[in-house]
Design a protein around this motif. Sequence first.
Motif, PDB file in Angstrom:
ATOM      1  N   GLU A  88      44.282  55.854  34.041  1.00  0.00           N
ATOM      2  CA  GLU A  88      44.195  54.612  33.264  1.00  0.00           C
ATOM      3  C   GLU A  88      45.026  53.514  33.918  1.00  0.00           C
ATOM      4  O   GLU A  88      44.595  52.363  34.027  1.00  0.00           O
ATOM      5  N   VAL A  89      46.247  53.852  34.368  1.00  0.00           N
ATOM      6  CA  VAL A  89      47.110  52.867  35.018  1.00  0.00           C
ATOM      7  C   VAL A  89      46.442  52.354  36.292  1.00  0.00           C
ATOM      8  O   VAL A  89      46.435  51.150  36.576  1.00  0.00           O
ATOM      9  N   ARG A  90      45.859  53.241  37.063  1.00  0.00           N
ATOM     10  CA  ARG A  90      45.220  52.825  38.313  1.00  0.00           C
ATOM     11  C   ARG A  90      44.020  51.919  38.054  1.00  0.00           C
ATOM     12  O   ARG A  90      43.782  50.954  38.788  1.00  0.00           O
ATOM     13  N   LEU A  91      43.268  52.230  36.989  1.00  0.00           N
ATOM     14  CA  LEU A  91      42.149  51.362  36.636  1.00  0.00           C
ATOM     15  C   LEU A  91      42.633  49.984  36.211  1.00  0.00           C
ATOM     16  O   LEU A  91      42.008  48.963  36.528  1.00  0.00           O
ATOM     17  N   ARG A  92      43.749  49.935  35.490  1.00  0.00           N
ATOM     18  CA  ARG A  92      44.296  48.641  35.079  1.00  0.00           C
ATOM     19  C   ARG A  92      44.755  47.838  36.289  1.00  0.00           C
ATOM     20  O   ARG A  92      44.636  46.607  36.324  1.00  0.00           O
ATOM     21  N   VAL A  93      45.281  48.531  37.309  1.00  0.00           N
ATOM     22  CA  VAL A  93      45.674  47.841  38.546  1.00  0.00           C
ATOM     23  C   VAL A  93      44.443  47.240  39.227  1.00  0.00           C
ATOM     24  O   VAL A  93      44.463  46.085  39.660  1.00  0.00           O
ATOM     25  N   LEU A  94      43.351  48.023  39.292  1.00  0.00           N
ATOM     26  CA  LEU A  94      42.120  47.512  39.900  1.00  0.00           C
ATOM     27  C   LEU A  94      41.578  46.321  39.129  1.00  0.00           C
ATOM     28  O   LEU A  94      41.109  45.341  39.718  1.00  0.00           O
ATOM     29  N   ALA A  95      41.622  46.410  37.787  1.00  0.00           N
ATOM     30  CA  ALA A  95      41.149  45.296  36.970  1.00  0.00           C
ATOM     31  C   ALA A  95      42.014  44.054  37.185  1.00  0.00           C
ATOM     32  O   ALA A  95      41.514  42.930  37.205  1.00  0.00           O
ATOM     33  N   ALA A  96      43.330  44.262  37.351  1.00  0.00           N
ATOM     34  CA  ALA A  96      44.230  43.138  37.592  1.00  0.00           C
ATOM     35  C   ALA A  96      43.929  42.458  38.921  1.00  0.00           C
ATOM     36  O   ALA A  96      43.980  41.230  39.033  1.00  0.00           O
ATOM     37  N   VAL A  97      43.584  43.256  39.928  1.00  0.00           N
ATOM     38  CA  VAL A  97      43.215  42.680  41.235  1.00  0.00           C
ATOM     39  C   VAL A  97      41.962  41.826  41.088  1.00  0.00           C
ATOM     40  O   VAL A  97      41.863  40.730  41.637  1.00  0.00           O
ATOM     41  N   ASP A  98      41.004  42.326  40.317  1.00  0.00           N
ATOM     42  CA  ASP A  98      39.754  41.604  40.136  1.00  0.00           C
ATOM     43  C   ASP A  98      39.965  40.279  39.408  1.00  0.00           C
ATOM     44  O   ASP A  98      39.264  39.303  39.660  1.00  0.00           O
ATOM     45  N   ALA A  99      40.939  40.252  38.481  1.00  0.00           N
ATOM     46  CA  ALA A  99      41.162  39.056  37.673  1.00  0.00           C
ATOM     47  C   ALA A  99      42.204  38.113  38.263  1.00  0.00           C
ATOM     48  O   ALA A  99      42.355  36.982  37.799  1.00  0.00           O
ATOM     49  N   ALA A 100      42.943  38.547  39.280  1.00  0.00           N
ATOM     50  CA  ALA A 100      44.036  37.739  39.835  1.00  0.00           C
ATOM     51  C   ALA A 100      43.509  36.496  40.553  1.00  0.00           C
ATOM     52  O   ALA A 100      42.365  36.434  40.981  1.00  0.00           O
ATOM     53  N   GLN A 101      44.372  35.502  40.660  1.00  0.00           N
ATOM     54  CA  GLN A 101      44.036  34.281  41.374  1.00  0.00           C
ATOM     55  C   GLN A 101      44.269  34.489  42.867  1.00  0.00           C
ATOM     56  O   GLN A 101      45.195  35.172  43.277  1.00  0.00           O
TER      57      GLN A 101
END
Length: 409
Positions: free
Chosen positions: A7-20
């Motif tokens: 779950e943590v790793r998926l949240r990291v991937l999602a954060a990369v996708d949403a980052a500026q």
Amino acid sequence: MPIPSLEVRLRVLAAVDAAQGATVRERIKQVSQQSFTCHQSNHVFKFTWRTISTWVYRYKKDGITTLEKKTRADKNAQRKVQVSELAEALSEVLPSLSANKVGVVPKSTIYRVLLARNYFTRAQLAPTTFYRFVREHELLDLESTNKLRMAFAMLHANELWQGDTMHGPAIKQPDGKYKKTFLIAFIDDASRLITHAEFFYRDDTQNMINAFRTALYKRGKPERLYFDNGANYTAKEILQACVRLDIRLSHAPVRDGAAKGKIERFFRGFRDRFLVMHTEFSSLETLNQLAQAWVEDEYNSKLHSAIQMTPLDRFNLDYRRIQYLPNNEFTEEVFFIEEERKVSKVNVFSINSNKFECPVDLRGKTVQVRYDRSVRDRFIVYYKDQRMGDAMPLNLYLNAQLAREHKDD
């Protein structure tokens, strides 16, 4: 140091996708400055940009299954076809074949039938490998075959669903042109029940979500999903929905149809027993009505040779284990896409080139904004996994009026 959960790793991937950032490298660098809290252990993680880069590369190359770095379970074994998969196929093929004069079915005939019925390709299962498996594991002995087949199948309903897409018939449109259709279907591994199957004109993420949502409401929540590597099945909405629903998601190896054997065999039977009975369909609605009636009446409710009972009866044996989704706000928003946004000092954030006001005071906080990508008419604000409410479009004129009235008071 604890190992970060999936779950943590998926949240990291999602954060990369949403980052500026203009490049992936810039977005990864930005995320490497963030902290992530594991909801199970409450441990706070920070990851180097190299670690995040590795996860992003693995996910883009092979999907979510490669996030877990581990030794292959099939190391030093034959990897293209497992013995249990061959046993599964043989249990369905052998009853349809007749013995020769000496009372046996030639192995060469069985092999040709497996290839002809698209259970495997020659590249996946060479003749020498087939003969060796049959000899070493006594696969022509019904008892041995059933034991291996059962080892490959799940024990309970909703332990595992397989999902895939099939090209359907073309339908003539009012303008005289023909339009392709696509069947999206899900099958329960243990019971062989088709949890839902529906035709669409487009093979895209939104239709995949619509079909999957319907399956969840009809048959409950699976513990695991097994999809291929198509864009629809690796979309961000699917990943995020699985995290929210606590569903483990894995993907089949690229171009490995045998890994999704049960859904592929359903598709083959659907073509041979339903589609061949119809020369054409007047509309997509008519096609779906006829197809879904056939699935429920002629497939789910008829004896299945592999389990020796109807899929519906087998599925209902585990009715106490079925977890149905509640009809609430959380379920409605499960498939909404989520992006992180920084709230300004005046309690406003920007998304899709528009500004919105937070429903509560979240000035200076980083919030998660969920919305339906196909509609984009509502933006729901979450903070620390708690639903804060709907954001309101920023109305500068109304805010100025309220400020003036407050000042006059």
